[in-house]
Design a protein around this motif. Structure first.
Motif, mmCIF file in Angstrom:
data_model
loop_
_atom_site.group_PDB
_atom_site.id
_atom_site.type_symbol
_atom_site.label_atom_id
_atom_site.label_comp_id
_atom_site.label_asym_id
_atom_site.label_seq_id
_atom_site.Cartn_x
_atom_site.Cartn_y
_atom_site.Cartn_z
ATOM 1 N N GLY A 15 0.818 -1.210 0.000
ATOM 2 C CA GLY A 15 0.000 0.000 0.000
ATOM 3 C C GLY A 15 0.849 1.256 0.000
ATOM 4 O O GLY A 15 1.949 1.282 0.543
ATOM 5 N N ASN A 16 0.313 2.313 -0.628
ATOM 6 C CA ASN A 16 1.051 3.562 -0.764
ATOM 7 C C ASN A 16 1.325 4.236 0.579
ATOM 8 O O ASN A 16 2.389 4.803 0.796
ATOM 9 N N THR A 17 0.332 4.180 1.484
ATOM 10 C CA THR A 17 0.502 4.859 2.768
ATOM 11 C C THR A 17 1.663 4.260 3.549
ATOM 12 O O THR A 17 2.503 4.976 4.111
ATOM 13 N N ARG A 18 1.744 2.922 3.560
ATOM 14 C CA ARG A 18 2.804 2.287 4.347
ATOM 15 C C ARG A 18 4.182 2.533 3.726
ATOM 16 O O ARG A 18 5.166 2.692 4.446
ATOM 17 N N SER A 19 4.254 2.584 2.409
ATOM 18 C CA SER A 19 5.539 2.882 1.790
ATOM 19 C C SER A 19 5.955 4.320 2.104
ATOM 20 O O SER A 19 7.141 4.607 2.284
ATOM 21 N N THR A 20 4.954 5.226 2.192
ATOM 22 C CA THR A 20 5.242 6.605 2.591
ATOM 23 C C THR A 20 5.775 6.642 4.015
ATOM 24 O O THR A 20 6.730 7.375 4.326
ATOM 25 N N VAL A 21 5.174 5.857 4.887
ATOM 26 C CA VAL A 21 5.618 5.793 6.285
ATOM 27 C C VAL A 21 7.047 5.264 6.363
ATOM 28 O O VAL A 21 7.888 5.800 7.093
ATOM 29 N N LEU A 22 7.320 4.201 5.612
ATOM 30 C CA LEU A 22 8.671 3.627 5.624
ATOM 31 C C LEU A 22 9.697 4.652 5.157
ATOM 32 O O LEU A 22 10.763 4.807 5.765
ATOM 33 N N ASN A 23 9.369 5.387 4.105
ATOM 34 C CA ASN A 23 10.275 6.397 3.585
ATOM 35 C C ASN A 23 10.445 7.551 4.570
ATOM 36 O O ASN A 23 11.532 8.129 4.692
ATOM 37 N N ALA A 24 9.374 7.869 5.302
ATOM 38 C CA ALA A 24 9.415 8.983 6.246
ATOM 39 C C ALA A 24 10.325 8.688 7.440
ATOM 40 O O ALA A 24 10.846 9.613 8.070
ATOM 41 N N ILE A 25 10.533 7.426 7.744
ATOM 42 C CA ILE A 25 11.385 7.079 8.889
ATOM 43 C C ILE A 25 12.816 7.530 8.634
ATOM 44 O O ILE A 25 13.507 8.012 9.532
ATOM 45 N N GLY A 26 13.279 7.398 7.396
ATOM 46 C CA GLY A 26 14.582 7.927 7.009
ATOM 47 C C GLY A 26 15.696 7.524 7.948
ATOM 48 O O GLY A 26 15.924 6.352 8.208
ATOM 49 N N ASN A 27 16.376 8.524 8.513
ATOM 50 C CA ASN A 27 17.502 8.280 9.418
ATOM 51 C C ASN A 27 17.076 8.097 10.865
ATOM 52 O O ASN A 27 17.917 8.071 11.758
ATOM 53 N N GLY A 28 15.773 7.984 11.084
ATOM 54 C CA GLY A 28 15.276 7.747 12.434
ATOM 55 C C GLY A 28 14.309 8.823 12.879
ATOM 56 O O GLY A 28 14.495 10.006 12.574
ATOM 57 N N CYS A 29 13.261 8.427 13.578
ATOM 58 C CA CYS A 29 12.302 9.392 14.100
ATOM 59 C C CYS A 29 11.463 8.733 15.178
ATOM 60 O O CYS A 29 11.367 7.508 15.260
ATOM 61 N N HIS B 14 13.428 4.996 24.240
ATOM 62 C CA HIS B 14 14.406 5.956 24.776
ATOM 63 C C HIS B 14 13.651 6.978 25.602
ATOM 64 O O HIS B 14 12.930 7.823 25.066
ATOM 65 N N GLY B 15 13.791 6.893 26.938
ATOM 66 C CA GLY B 15 13.049 7.776 27.812
ATOM 67 C C GLY B 15 11.562 7.522 27.701
ATOM 68 O O GLY B 15 11.094 6.387 27.768
ATOM 69 N N GLY B 16 10.804 8.580 27.462
ATOM 70 C CA GLY B 16 9.355 8.437 27.357
ATOM 71 C C GLY B 16 8.854 8.227 25.949
ATOM 72 O O GLY B 16 7.640 8.257 25.715
ATOM 73 N N SER B 17 9.741 8.030 24.991
ATOM 74 C CA SER B 17 9.321 7.845 23.602
ATOM 75 C C SER B 17 10.038 6.649 22.998
ATOM 76 O O SER B 17 10.891 6.022 23.641
ATOM 77 N N VAL B 18 9.670 6.313 21.773
ATOM 78 C CA VAL B 18 10.346 5.243 21.050
ATOM 79 C C VAL B 18 10.938 5.832 19.769
ATOM 80 O O VAL B 18 10.400 6.787 19.211
ATOM 81 N N LEU B 19 12.043 5.254 19.345
ATOM 82 C CA LEU B 19 12.722 5.735 18.148
ATOM 83 C C LEU B 19 12.733 4.617 17.116
ATOM 84 O O LEU B 19 13.123 3.489 17.416
ATOM 85 N N HIS B 20 12.294 4.927 15.906
ATOM 86 C CA HIS B 20 12.249 3.958 14.809
ATOM 87 C C HIS B 20 13.400 4.242 13.839
ATOM 88 O O HIS B 20 13.637 5.397 13.471
ATOM 89 N N THR B 21 14.103 3.206 13.433
ATOM 90 C CA THR B 21 15.150 3.321 12.416
ATOM 91 C C THR B 21 14.990 2.186 11.423
ATOM 92 O O THR B 21 14.419 1.135 11.737
ATOM 93 N N LEU B 22 15.506 2.388 10.211
ATOM 94 C CA LEU B 22 15.421 1.359 9.184
ATOM 95 C C LEU B 22 16.399 0.226 9.475
ATOM 96 O O LEU B 22 17.511 0.457 9.936
ATOM 97 N N THR B 23 15.994 -1.011 9.212
ATOM 98 C CA THR B 23 16.924 -2.128 9.201
ATOM 99 C C THR B 23 17.580 -2.175 7.815
ATOM 100 O O THR B 23 17.127 -1.500 6.877
ATOM 101 N N PRO B 24 18.657 -2.943 7.652
ATOM 102 C CA PRO B 24 19.234 -3.079 6.314
ATOM 103 C C PRO B 24 18.220 -3.544 5.273
ATOM 104 O O PRO B 24 18.254 -3.096 4.133
#
Length: 326
Positions: A253-267, A301-311
């Motif tokens: 789906g387009n939305t999920r691919s947008t989400v994956l791309n938005a993660i980028g270097n971490g967020c 990390h603290g009160g939040s979570v950080l998402h990063t891309l796997t290889p």
């Protein structure tokens, strides 16, 4: 207790390793292989790795004790800021002088009676040790390198955010709980008392997948200062491969691919929602599916979570181009 004394010059020279160091991971994993603790993270890895090992284990056991000091020459110091890949590390190890090998094995023999009979010392024995380490690395590390690298990159994302938010002080304060920044001294839990004075040389911070409970430093104070510390592991074992299941259909789906791309270097999840233009609940749901599919790595990390891309996630965004092992 380990105490690392820092000056203002040292603070300006604190730096993060850009990737895992192949030899540090190899040596520290040999500790984990013989340690029954940490089964939630390392149990599956131990079960898969042990049947692949052969005679190289006997030689490695002679120079790498189950705990405590192991010779510094096994993890060659990094003159620059870049960690060693396996080939560069082996080449540096092969170039170790016999005199240094004998001196460091003498230190080991003071703590281990059997080390005096260690079959390493001359050029021929060093070559055998290099061959044994390469064979062990091939069996125990190489199949899992993408997972190791993903964990280290997730840790780097957290430290990078701390550095941007508050400079070197915030970076040092963000390190795992066994390490405490009490300016101008960095303290850490350690099996023996050690005082290290950087004297303007700075400090390389090296996150490690196989480091556990306490950080590691060189015994020889003349070597370039490096602090190897354990990454924070996610609740689910990183080595567990995602099982085929309903996530496969949900992944499209387009939305999920947008989400994956938005993660980028971490967020964080909140940042992900803003970048992708979705609600917070939707961002959390999409991240969960991507994590189940093995495309992202999530760390609290603290009160939040950080998402990063796997290889794998990065490769998917690049159209299938693989991430080189280094």
């Amino acid at each position: 207790m380990l105490r690392i004394h820092m000056s203002g010059v040292d603070l300006s020279k604190v730096r993060m390793a850009t990737r895992p160091d192949a030899l540090w991971e190899t040596i520290l994993s040999f500790h984990r292989l013989r340690d029954r603790r940490g089964s939630a993270v390392f149990g599956k890895w131990r079960t898969e790795t042990r049947p692949r090992l052969s005679a190289e284990v006997r030689l490695l056991a002679a120079v790498i004790p189950p705990r405590g000091y192991f010779p510094d020459f096994l993890t060659p110091s990094q003159e620059g800021s870049e960690p060693h890949g396996i080939d560069a590390g082996m080449e540096a190890l092969r170039g170790t002088s016999p005199a240094r090998v004998r001196a460091e094995l003498a230190l080991l023999s003071a703590e281990r009676r059997d080390a005096a009979r260690c079959p390493v010392g001359g050029d021929e024995e060093i070559a055998r040790l290099v061959c044994a380490l390469r064979g062990y690395h091939r069996a125990a590390i190489e199949p899992y390198w993408p997972h190791i690298r993903a964990s280290v990159e997730a840790d780097r994302a957290i430290r990078g955010r701390a550095l941007l938010d508050g400079g070197a002080h915030e970076l040092l304060a963000s390190l795992p709980p066994m390490i405490r920044w009490r300016a101008p001294v960095l303290e850490a839990d350690y099996p023996v008392d050690r005082e290290i004075r950087l004297d303007g040389r700075g400090l390389l911070l090296q996150p490690s997948y196989f480091c556990r409970v306490t950080p590691v430093v060189y015994r020889d104070p003349r070597l370039p200062p490096v602090l190897v510390y354990p990454v924070t592991h996610s609740r689910a074992p990183v080595f567990a491969e995602p099982e085929p299941g309903p996530w496969l259909g949900r992944l499209l789906g387009n939305t999920r691919s947008t989400v994956l791309n938005a993660i980028g270097n971490g967020c964080t999840t909140s940042e992900l929602a803003l970048r992708a233009g979705v609600s917070l609940a939707s961002a959390s749901q999409h991240a969960c599916v991507l994590r189940e599919a093995g495309l992202i790595h999530t760390m609290r990390h603290g009160g939040s979570v950080l998402h990063t891309l796997t290889p794998l996630g990065g490769s998917l965004l690049r159209g299938g181009a693989p991430l080189a092992m280094s």
